[in-house]
Design an enzyme around this catalytic site. Structure first.
Site, PDB file in Angstrom:
ATOM      1  N   SER A  67      64.507  39.704  71.880  1.00  0.00           N
ATOM      2  CA  SER A  67      65.111  38.380  72.024  1.00  0.00           C
ATOM      3  C   SER A  67      66.303  38.495  72.969  1.00  0.00           C
ATOM      4  O   SER A  67      66.147  38.962  74.103  1.00  0.00           O
ATOM      5  CB  SER A  67      65.500  37.821  70.652  1.00  0.00           C
ATOM      6  OG  SER A  67      65.972  36.495  70.760  1.00  0.00           O
ATOM      7  N   HIS A  94      61.514  36.179  73.025  1.00  0.00           N
ATOM      8  CA  HIS A  94      61.958  34.799  72.841  1.00  0.00           C
ATOM      9  C   HIS A  94      62.514  34.266  74.160  1.00  0.00           C
ATOM     10  O   HIS A  94      63.480  34.808  74.696  1.00  0.00           O
ATOM     11  CB  HIS A  94      63.043  34.712  71.768  1.00  0.00           C
ATOM     12  CG  HIS A  94      62.581  35.159  70.416  1.00  0.00           C
ATOM     13  ND1 HIS A  94      63.458  35.598  69.452  1.00  0.00           N
ATOM     14  CD2 HIS A  94      61.345  35.232  69.862  1.00  0.00           C
ATOM     15  CE1 HIS A  94      62.775  35.910  68.362  1.00  0.00           C
ATOM     16  NE2 HIS A  94      61.492  35.710  68.590  1.00  0.00           N
ATOM     17  N   ASP A 135      63.605  37.982  63.250  1.00  0.00           N
ATOM     18  CA  ASP A 135      62.196  37.907  63.631  1.00  0.00           C
ATOM     19  C   ASP A 135      61.683  39.286  64.034  1.00  0.00           C
ATOM     20  O   ASP A 135      62.296  39.978  64.844  1.00  0.00           O
ATOM     21  CB  ASP A 135      62.010  36.915  64.784  1.00  0.00           C
ATOM     22  CG  ASP A 135      60.547  36.623  65.067  1.00  0.00           C
ATOM     23  OD1 ASP A 135      59.737  36.666  64.123  1.00  0.00           O
ATOM     24  OD2 ASP A 135      60.217  36.346  66.237  1.00  0.00           O
TER      25      ASP A 135
END
Length: 349
Positions: free
Chosen positions: A164, A190, A286
Site C-alpha cells: 500500500s 492499493h 489488509d
C-alpha cells in the site's frame, strides 16, 4: 495526546484548496496551517510555517507539482501527498512523483462523488507520523543484477505480493531483482483505479520480467508479473491445472478493492506450500490475515521490516499475527524470493 498534524494545501484552484482544507479541518487531529496557489507561494509558506505535511497538486502553472516535489525532496525532504486528476496523464505524473519520494497520492473528486477525498485525512495522519525514508538511494541503487531461475522450478511456484503506502518504490526495488524468467507473480497494490495501468507500464520498462495489468482469465506464466487493476474488482488466482487470474466484483475487504487478503486467500487455496507470500509497506491491516492463511497452508512468507517501511502498518499486523516467517529489509526481499523459489521443488498438486 499528540499535537494535530499541521498541513499546507497547495493547489492552483481556490475551490479545490477550500475543499481539501474543509475535509482536513473536519478531523480533530489535523490543522490546515496555510494554503498556496503555486510553487512560489508554497516555497515561502513552507519556510514560514514549517508544516508537517504538504498536499500538492500535480498540475500547476509556472512550475508543476512534479518539478516542485523534486526540489522539496532534494532541498527540504518532508512528507508530500500528491493530488491528481484521474487521467492517464495525471496517473503517469503521479507514478513519477511516488518514485521521486512522495508519501502517497489521492485522486481528485469525480462528478457525483459523494465522499470526496475520503482517505486523505488518514493518509495525512500517517504521513505526519512517518519518518520518511529515502528507499531510492538506500535500497534500489544497491540492487545487483538479476540472476536467472531454473525454468523447471520457476513455473512451479507462485509469488504473491501485497503493498500500500510506499509500495511504488518498494515494488520497483523488489522487481528489479527479478530475472526475465522469474516465477509467475501476482500483486495487489492499493492505488486509484486509473493509476495501475500506468504503474504496470512503468514497472515493465524498469524491470526484466514482463509486467502487465492483470486481466480476467490471463494465464500465469513464467517471466510475467500481474498487477491488480485498481478500484473496481479484486484479483484472485484459480484453476490448479492451468493457474490464471480472475477478477471478481465483490464488496471491498478491509476497506479496499482490490484487497491483498482476497489475493492471498486465493493463492493459499490454489498453491499452498508452492506459494511465496510477501507483505510490503502500507497502512492498515489488509493482507495480514491472508498471509497467515498462506503460512498455515505451507507457503514461505516474508514481511518488510520496520526500518525500511514508509508505513509499518500492514507488515506489523502480519508479524504480530504470526503470519510473517521472516522479516527482511526491503533491499533483501527480491533476492530472498528467488532463493526460496529455486529451493522449493514441489509442483502444484
Amino acid at each position: 495526546m499528540s499535537a494535530p498534524a499541521r498541513v499546507l494545501v497547495v493547489d492552483d484552484s481556490a475551490t479545490m484548496r477550500g475543499l481539501i482544507s474543509a475535509v482536513l479541518n473536519a478531523d480533530p487531529d489535523i490543522t490546515v496551517v496555510g494554503q498556496a496557489a503555486d510553487a512560489l507561494e508554497a516555497r515561502q509558506a513552507i519556510k514560514q510555517l514549517d508544516p508537517d505535511v504538504v498536499t500538492l497538486d500535480i498540475e500547476m502553472p509556472n512550475m508543476n507539482g512534479l518539478e516542485f516535489l523534486d526540489k522539496i525532496m532534494r532541498l527540504r525532504p518532508m512528507p508530500v501527498i500528491m493530488v491528481s486528476t484521474l487521467t492517464h496523464r495525471g496517473a503517469e505524473a503521479t507514478i513519477a512523483a511516488l518514485e521521486i519520494g512522495a508519501f502517497d497520492c489521492v485522486g481528485k473528486p469525480q462528478p457525483g462523488d459523494t465522499h470526496p477525498f475520503r482517505d486523505l485525512a488518514d493518509k495525512v495522519k500517517a504521513a505526519a507520523r512517518s519518518q520518511r525514508k529515502s528507499m531510492i538511494t538506500s535500497n534500489r541503487a544497491a540492487a545487483p543484477a538479476a540472476t536467472a531461475v531454473s525454468d523447471s522450478r520457476a513455473g512451479r511456484k507462485i509469488v504473491a505480493i501485497g503493498a500500500s503506502t510506499g509500495g511504488v518504490e518498494a515494488l520497483i526495488t523488489v522487481l528489479q531483482k527479478f530475472p526475465a524468467n522469474c516465477p509467475p507473480t501476482v500483486i495487489t497494490q492499493h492505488m486509484p483505479h486509473t493509476f495501475t495501468k500506468s504503474f504496470a507500464e512503468r514497472l515493465n520498462r524498469l524491470c526484466a520480467p514482463t509486467v502487465q495489468e492483470a486481466t480476467d482469465g490471463a494465464r500465469l506464466e513464467v517471466g510475467r508479473v500481474y498487477l491488480a487493476p485498481g478500484g473496481e474488482r479484486h484479483l484472485e488466482v484459480h484453476n490448479a491445472a492451468a493457474p490464471c487470474c480472475r477478477l471478481v466484483d465483490h464488496p471491498p475487504v478491509n476497506g479496499h478493492r482490490p484487497s491483498v487478503d482476497v489475493l492471498f486467500d486465493s493463492v493459499a487455496e490454489l498453491a499452498g506450500r508452492n506459494a511465496i507470500g510477501v507483505i510490503l509497506t502500507g497502512m492498515g491491516r489488509d493482507g495480514a490475515a491472508g498471509l497467515l492463511k498462506l503460512r498455515h497452508a505451507g507457503a514461505r512468507t516474508f514481511g518488510q521490516n520496520e526500518k525500511t517501511c514508509v508505513v509499518y502498518g500492514m507488515p506489523r499486523v502480519a508479524y504480530e499475527l504470526g503470519a510473517v516467517e521472516t522479516q527482511l529489509p526491503l533491499g533483501s526481499i527480491g533476492e530472498e524470493i528467488l532463493k526460496t523459489a529455486a529451493a522449493r521443488k514441489e509442483g502444484i498438486e
